[in-house]
Design a protein around this motif. Structure first.
Motif, PDB file in Angstrom:
ATOM      1  N   GLN A  65       0.827  -1.205   0.000  1.00 50.41           N
ATOM      2  CA  GLN A  65       0.000   0.000   0.000  1.00 50.41           C
ATOM      3  C   GLN A  65       0.860   1.254   0.000  1.00 50.41           C
ATOM      4  O   GLN A  65       0.611   2.203  -0.753  1.00 50.41           O
ATOM      5  CB  GLN A  65      -0.916   0.016   1.218  1.00 50.41           C
ATOM      6  N   GLU A  66       1.889   1.283   0.833  1.00 52.36           N
ATOM      7  CA  GLU A  66       2.747   2.466   0.916  1.00 52.36           C
ATOM      8  C   GLU A  66       3.593   2.633  -0.334  1.00 52.36           C
ATOM      9  O   GLU A  66       3.843   3.755  -0.774  1.00 52.36           O
ATOM     10  CB  GLU A  66       3.610   2.430   2.177  1.00 52.36           C
ATOM     11  N   VAL A  67       4.020   1.538  -0.927  1.00 50.78           N
ATOM     12  CA  VAL A  67       4.775   1.614  -2.189  1.00 50.78           C
ATOM     13  C   VAL A  67       3.885   2.210  -3.280  1.00 50.78           C
ATOM     14  O   VAL A  67       4.312   3.095  -4.035  1.00 50.78           O
ATOM     15  CB  VAL A  67       5.331   0.228  -2.583  1.00 50.78           C
ATOM     16  N   ILE A  68       2.644   1.754  -3.361  1.00 51.55           N
ATOM     17  CA  ILE A  68       1.701   2.296  -4.349  1.00 51.55           C
ATOM     18  C   ILE A  68       1.552   3.800  -4.137  1.00 51.55           C
ATOM     19  O   ILE A  68       1.671   4.586  -5.083  1.00 51.55           O
ATOM     20  CB  ILE A  68       0.328   1.597  -4.227  1.00 51.55           C
ATOM     21  N   ASN A  86       7.144   8.186   1.970  1.00 48.50           N
ATOM     22  CA  ASN A  86       8.538   7.787   2.150  1.00 48.50           C
ATOM     23  C   ASN A  86       8.725   7.318   3.597  1.00 48.50           C
ATOM     24  O   ASN A  86       9.282   6.246   3.857  1.00 48.50           O
ATOM     25  CB  ASN A  86       9.437   8.986   1.835  1.00 48.50           C
ATOM     26  N   TYR A  87       8.231   8.105   4.534  1.00 45.92           N
ATOM     27  CA  TYR A  87       8.320   7.788   5.962  1.00 45.92           C
ATOM     28  C   TYR A  87       7.483   6.554   6.307  1.00 45.92           C
ATOM     29  O   TYR A  87       7.950   5.633   6.980  1.00 45.92           O
ATOM     30  CB  TYR A  87       7.855   9.010   6.764  1.00 45.92           C
ATOM     31  N   LEU A  88       6.243   6.526   5.836  1.00 45.04           N
ATOM     32  CA  LEU A  88       5.334   5.428   6.180  1.00 45.04           C
ATOM     33  C   LEU A  88       5.774   4.111   5.550  1.00 45.04           C
ATOM     34  O   LEU A  88       5.570   3.039   6.142  1.00 45.04           O
ATOM     35  CB  LEU A  88       3.906   5.788   5.780  1.00 45.04           C
ATOM     36  N   ALA A  89       6.380   4.158   4.370  1.00 45.70           N
ATOM     37  CA  ALA A  89       6.908   2.930   3.759  1.00 45.70           C
ATOM     38  C   ALA A  89       8.018   2.343   4.628  1.00 45.70           C
ATOM     39  O   ALA A  89       8.071   1.124   4.843  1.00 45.70           O
ATOM     40  CB  ALA A  89       7.423   3.211   2.346  1.00 45.70           C
ATOM     41  N   LEU A  91       8.309   2.794   7.868  1.00 44.31           N
ATOM     42  CA  LEU A  91       7.644   2.249   9.056  1.00 44.31           C
ATOM     43  C   LEU A  91       7.001   0.896   8.766  1.00 44.31           C
ATOM     44  O   LEU A  91       6.911   0.045   9.660  1.00 44.31           O
ATOM     45  CB  LEU A  91       6.568   3.212   9.575  1.00 44.31           C
ATOM     46  N   ALA A  92       6.547   0.708   7.532  1.00 42.63           N
ATOM     47  CA  ALA A  92       5.919  -0.555   7.141  1.00 42.63           C
ATOM     48  C   ALA A  92       6.953  -1.649   6.869  1.00 42.63           C
ATOM     49  O   ALA A  92       6.585  -2.788   6.595  1.00 42.63           O
ATOM     50  CB  ALA A  92       5.041  -0.347   5.909  1.00 42.63           C
ATOM     51  N   GLY A  93       8.222  -1.296   6.921  1.00 39.52           N
ATOM     52  CA  GLY A  93       9.271  -2.295   6.773  1.00 39.52           C
ATOM     53  C   GLY A  93      10.000  -2.306   5.451  1.00 39.52           C
ATOM     54  O   GLY A  93      10.816  -3.203   5.200  1.00 39.52           O
ATOM     55  N   VAL A  94       9.735  -1.326   4.593  1.00 43.35           N
ATOM     56  CA  VAL A  94      10.501  -1.238   3.347  1.00 43.35           C
ATOM     57  C   VAL A  94      11.848  -0.610   3.692  1.00 43.35           C
ATOM     58  O   VAL A  94      11.904   0.451   4.317  1.00 43.35           O
ATOM     59  CB  VAL A  94       9.752  -0.402   2.281  1.00 43.35           C
ATOM     60  N   LYS A  95      12.912  -1.261   3.323  1.00 40.09           N
ATOM     61  CA  LYS A  95      14.263  -0.780   3.645  1.00 40.09           C
ATOM     62  C   LYS A  95      14.512   0.580   2.983  1.00 40.09           C
ATOM     63  O   LYS A  95      14.045   0.826   1.870  1.00 40.09           O
ATOM     64  CB  LYS A  95      15.306  -1.784   3.168  1.00 40.09           C
ATOM     65  N   PRO A  96      15.248   1.463   3.678  1.00 41.64           N
ATOM     66  CA  PRO A  96      15.487   2.806   3.141  1.00 41.64           C
ATOM     67  C   PRO A  96      16.042   2.824   1.717  1.00 41.64           C
ATOM     68  O   PRO A  96      15.618   3.642   0.901  1.00 41.64           O
ATOM     69  CB  PRO A  96      16.484   3.417   4.137  1.00 41.64           C
ATOM     70  N   GLU A  97      16.970   1.909   1.397  1.00 44.42           N
ATOM     71  CA  GLU A  97      17.525   1.900   0.043  1.00 44.42           C
ATOM     72  C   GLU A  97      16.455   1.494  -0.977  1.00 44.42           C
ATOM     73  O   GLU A  97      16.424   2.012  -2.092  1.00 44.42           O
ATOM     74  CB  GLU A  97      18.765   1.001  -0.069  1.00 44.42           C
ATOM     75  N   ALA A  98      15.554   0.586  -0.593  1.00 47.47           N
ATOM     76  CA  ALA A  98      14.466   0.185  -1.490  1.00 47.47           C
ATOM     77  C   ALA A  98      13.472   1.330  -1.672  1.00 47.47           C
ATOM     78  O   ALA A  98      12.943   1.528  -2.773  1.00 47.47           O
ATOM     79  CB  ALA A  98      13.764  -1.058  -0.963  1.00 47.47           C
ATOM     80  N   VAL A  99      13.221   2.096  -0.616  1.00 44.75           N
ATOM     81  CA  VAL A  99      12.324   3.248  -0.723  1.00 44.75           C
ATOM     82  C   VAL A  99      12.875   4.236  -1.745  1.00 44.75           C
ATOM     83  O   VAL A  99      12.147   4.724  -2.607  1.00 44.75           O
ATOM     84  CB  VAL A  99      12.108   3.921   0.648  1.00 44.75           C
TER      85      VAL A  99
END
Length: 178
Positions: A65-68, A86-89, A91-99
């Motif tokens: 959801q956050e990636v979308i 960016n922040y919520l992704a 928090l949802a567990g997406v690694k900073p480099e992936a964000v």
């Protein structure tokens, strides 16, 4: 400074005050975008929050959801929503480099996520019917018909907040995006 003024969140009554209290109880504070939307359109914010509740009860992960929402916000150029998602992704567990890779349209090394990013980015950047090739690609990546509905709902609510924040020039109250 945002273009639309927001009343004191602690003293406002009526529908806006009720929404502010619910949000504050749920997450501890009221993000600037929610404060401004509720000040002038409490029913609109209720609709967005109801849609988010539908998404939370659905089968897309919070990460998806956050990636979308991040991809749509990046394509739309909504600096507020880019900072928020960016922040919520993260928090949802997406690694900073992936964000960062998602924001930049670069592969993350996660084939399913990359298929989702590519599909959503293409939806955001084009018009007309999705091609058979793009439809097959998102289905082959493992997204179900029900998840395509959820992707559409996440897309719709994000476009609403993107447009509102672009009109309002909402003051960003999330960590800055590097």
């Amino acid at each position: 400074m945002s273009r639309l003024s927001v009343p004191n969140l602690e003293t406002v009554a009526g529908p806006s005050g009720q929404i502010y209290a619910q949000i504050k109880k749920a997450i501890g504070s009221v993000p600037n975008t929610f404060a401004a939307i509720a000040a002038y359109g409490p029913a609109a914010l209720k609709a967005v929050l109801a849609a988010d509740a539908v998404l939370a009860a659905g089968s897309l992960t919070k990460r998806d959801q956050e990636v979308i929402k991040l991809v749509i916000s990046e394509v739309a150029g909504c600096d507020y929503c880019v900072a928020a998602h960016n922040y919520l992704a993260k928090l949802a567990g997406v690694k900073p480099e992936a964000v960062k890779q998602v924001r930049d349209g670069q592969p993350t090394g996660d084939a399913k996520r990359d298929a989702l990013v590519g599909f959503v980015r293409k939806l955001a950047q084009t018009s007309g019917t999705v091609s058979d090739e793009d439809f097959v690609a998102i289905k082959t990546a493992g997204y179900t018909d029900a998840q395509l509905v959820e992707i559409s709902l996440a897309f719709a609510t994000t476009v609403f907040t993107n447009v509102f924040n672009r009109i309002n020039d909402t003051e960003i109250d999330f960590p800055a995006v590097a």
